[in-house]
Scaffold this motif. Structure first.
Motif, PDB file in Angstrom:
ATOM      1  N   TRP A 130       0.828  -1.208   0.000  1.00  0.00           N
ATOM      2  CA  TRP A 130       0.000   0.000   0.000  1.00  0.00           C
ATOM      3  C   TRP A 130       0.858   1.252   0.000  1.00  0.00           C
ATOM      4  O   TRP A 130       0.600   2.205  -0.753  1.00  0.00           O
ATOM      5  CB  TRP A 130      -0.926  -0.019   1.209  1.00  0.00           C
ATOM      6  N   ALA A 131       1.889   1.267   0.833  1.00  0.00           N
ATOM      7  CA  ALA A 131       2.770   2.435   0.890  1.00  0.00           C
ATOM      8  C   ALA A 131       3.432   2.683  -0.464  1.00  0.00           C
ATOM      9  O   ALA A 131       3.553   3.826  -0.915  1.00  0.00           O
ATOM     10  CB  ALA A 131       3.826   2.237   1.978  1.00  0.00           C
ATOM     11  N   ALA A 132       3.876   1.601  -1.117  1.00  0.00           N
ATOM     12  CA  ALA A 132       4.513   1.738  -2.427  1.00  0.00           C
ATOM     13  C   ALA A 132       3.517   2.233  -3.469  1.00  0.00           C
ATOM     14  O   ALA A 132       3.848   3.072  -4.327  1.00  0.00           O
ATOM     15  CB  ALA A 132       5.101   0.397  -2.858  1.00  0.00           C
ATOM     16  N   MET A 133       2.294   1.743  -3.407  1.00  0.00           N
ATOM     17  CA  MET A 133       1.284   2.158  -4.383  1.00  0.00           C
ATOM     18  C   MET A 133       0.870   3.609  -4.179  1.00  0.00           C
ATOM     19  O   MET A 133       0.649   4.343  -5.154  1.00  0.00           O
ATOM     20  CB  MET A 133       0.060   1.232  -4.303  1.00  0.00           C
ATOM     21  N   VAL A 134       0.764   4.031  -2.925  1.00  0.00           N
ATOM     22  CA  VAL A 134       0.408   5.423  -2.649  1.00  0.00           C
ATOM     23  C   VAL A 134       1.436   6.360  -3.255  1.00  0.00           C
ATOM     24  O   VAL A 134       1.095   7.385  -3.864  1.00  0.00           O
ATOM     25  CB  VAL A 134       0.284   5.652  -1.128  1.00  0.00           C
ATOM     26  N   GLN A 135       2.704   6.025  -3.100  1.00  0.00           N
ATOM     27  CA  GLN A 135       3.778   6.848  -3.673  1.00  0.00           C
ATOM     28  C   GLN A 135       3.650   6.934  -5.189  1.00  0.00           C
ATOM     29  O   GLN A 135       3.787   8.004  -5.797  1.00  0.00           O
ATOM     30  CB  GLN A 135       5.135   6.260  -3.297  1.00  0.00           C
ATOM     31  N   ARG A 136       3.336   5.826  -5.817  1.00  0.00           N
ATOM     32  CA  ARG A 136       3.219   5.798  -7.282  1.00  0.00           C
ATOM     33  C   ARG A 136       1.959   6.518  -7.758  1.00  0.00           C
ATOM     34  O   ARG A 136       1.965   7.152  -8.817  1.00  0.00           O
ATOM     35  CB  ARG A 136       3.252   4.347  -7.763  1.00  0.00           C
ATOM     36  N   MET A 137       0.882   6.417  -6.994  1.00  0.00           N
ATOM     37  CA  MET A 137      -0.340   7.126  -7.371  1.00  0.00           C
ATOM     38  C   MET A 137      -0.129   8.640  -7.307  1.00  0.00           C
ATOM     39  O   MET A 137      -0.688   9.391  -8.111  1.00  0.00           O
ATOM     40  CB  MET A 137      -1.492   6.714  -6.451  1.00  0.00           C
TER      41      MET A 137
END
Length: 261
Positions: A130-137
Motif C-alpha cells: 500500500w505504501a509503495a502504491m500510494v507513492q506511485r499514485m
C-alpha cells in the motif's frame, strides 16, 4: 440519587456552588466566565469523541471479508501489471517528433517501475504494498505524468488503476481518512488543546481567588478545586503503586560448586 461527592461538578454545571454551610451562592464573575469557557470546550471535546467513536465503530462493523481482500488484491495486481505493459509499450516507441515524446514515457516508467524493483512491490505484504502504491499514485497525479497518460492514450488504464487502488485501500482498512473526506472527524487535537487551555485558565482564576483577607474565598477556592485535585490524585495513584524495581542480584555459586571451572 446524587451524592455529596457528585455535587461539585453538578453545581458548577449550573453556574452555582454550595460552600461552607452549603448555602447556594452565585459564582464570582471572574470565575464564572472561565468556567463557562471550559464547560463549552469540554462539551465540544466530549461530543467530538462520541462522533469519532461512532464513526470508527461503523468502520469496524463494515469491515470487509477475507474474500473481498483477496479479490481487491488480485484486482490491484492485475491493473498494475496492465499499466506496466502499456507504459513499457509506449516507452519503446521511437522519437518521431510528436508530443509527448517517448522519452517522457520512459521517464514515467522509471518513476513507477525503477530497476531492480520493477513490479515487485505488488508482491509485498499488504501494508508495504500500500505504501509503495500510494507513492506511485502521487506520481500519476503530477502534471508531467498526466501529459504522458493523455498523450499516449492511457487514461482508461489510469481510471481502472485508481478504482482498484481505492478498493484495495478500503478492503485492507488503509483508507480511514475517507471519514475526513465525508466531513467526519479524525483529529481531536484542536478540541483537546482548547479544553486544556480553558481548564488551565480556570484553575489559575480559582487559585487567585483565595485570599485570607476575604472571608469565605479560601473555602470557595478549595471547594472548586476539589474535583481537579481528586482527578490529579487518581491519575498519580497508579504510579505510586508501582515503584521502580532494581534488578535482582545474580547469586554467585560457592567455590568448588559443580559446573565451575
Amino acid at each position: 440519587m446524587q451524592t455529596r461527592r457528585d455535587a461539585p461538578a453538578e453545581a458548577l454545571r449550573n453556574g452555582a456552588i454550595r460552600c461552607g454551610s452549603w448555602q447556594r451562592v452565585a459564582l464570582p464573575p471572574h470565575i464564572d466566565r472561565p468556567w463557562r469557557r471550559f464547560d463549552a470546550a469540554a462539551t465540544e471535546l466530549q461530543g467530538f469523541r462520541g462522533v469519532r467513536a461512532s464513526a470508527q465503530a461503523d468502520q469496524r462493523h463494515s469491515a470487509t471479508s477475507e474474500a473481498e481482500r483477496g479479490a481487491a488484491n488480485t484486482d490491484s495486481d492485475d491493473r498494475w501489471r496492465a499499466f506496466e505493459k502499456w507504459n513499457a509499450g509506449v516507452a519503446g516507441l521511437s522519437d518521431d517528433g510528436e508530443k509527448p515524446s517517448p522519452s517522457e514515457a520512459r521517464w514515467l516508467y522509471a518513476q513507477l517501475f525503477p530497476a531492480p524493483e520493477g513490479l515487485r512491490f505488488i508482491t509485498r505484504r499488504p501494508r508495504v504494498q500500500w505504501a509503495a502504491m500510494v507513492q506511485r499514485m502521487k506520481t500519476l497525479e503530477e502534471k508531467r505524468a498526466q501529459a504522458v497518460i493523455a498523450g499516449f492514450g492511457g487514461t482508461r488504464h489510469v481510471r481502472q488503476l485508481v478504482a482498484a487502488h481505492a478498493r484495495f485501500g478500503e478492503a485492507y482498512g488503509f483508507t480511514a481518512v475517507v471519514i475526513a473526506n465525508d466531513g467526519g472527524p479524525t483529529d481531536g487535537r484542536p478540541q483537546w488543546s482548547a479544553a486544556r487551555d480553558a481548564l488551565r485558565s480556570l484553575i489559575q482564576k480559582i487559585e487567585g481567588h483565595a485570599d485570607p483577607d476575604i472571608p469565605g474565598s479560601e473555602a470557595l477556592a478549595a471547594f472548586l478545586l476539589a474535583p481537579y485535585v481528586a482527578m490529579v490524585d487518581d491519575l498519580a495513584r497508579p504510579r505510586r503503586r508501582a515503584p521502580a524495581r532494581k534488578p535482582e542480584a545474580v547469586p554467585v555459586p560457592p567455590p568448588g560448586a559443580v559446573g565451575m571451572p
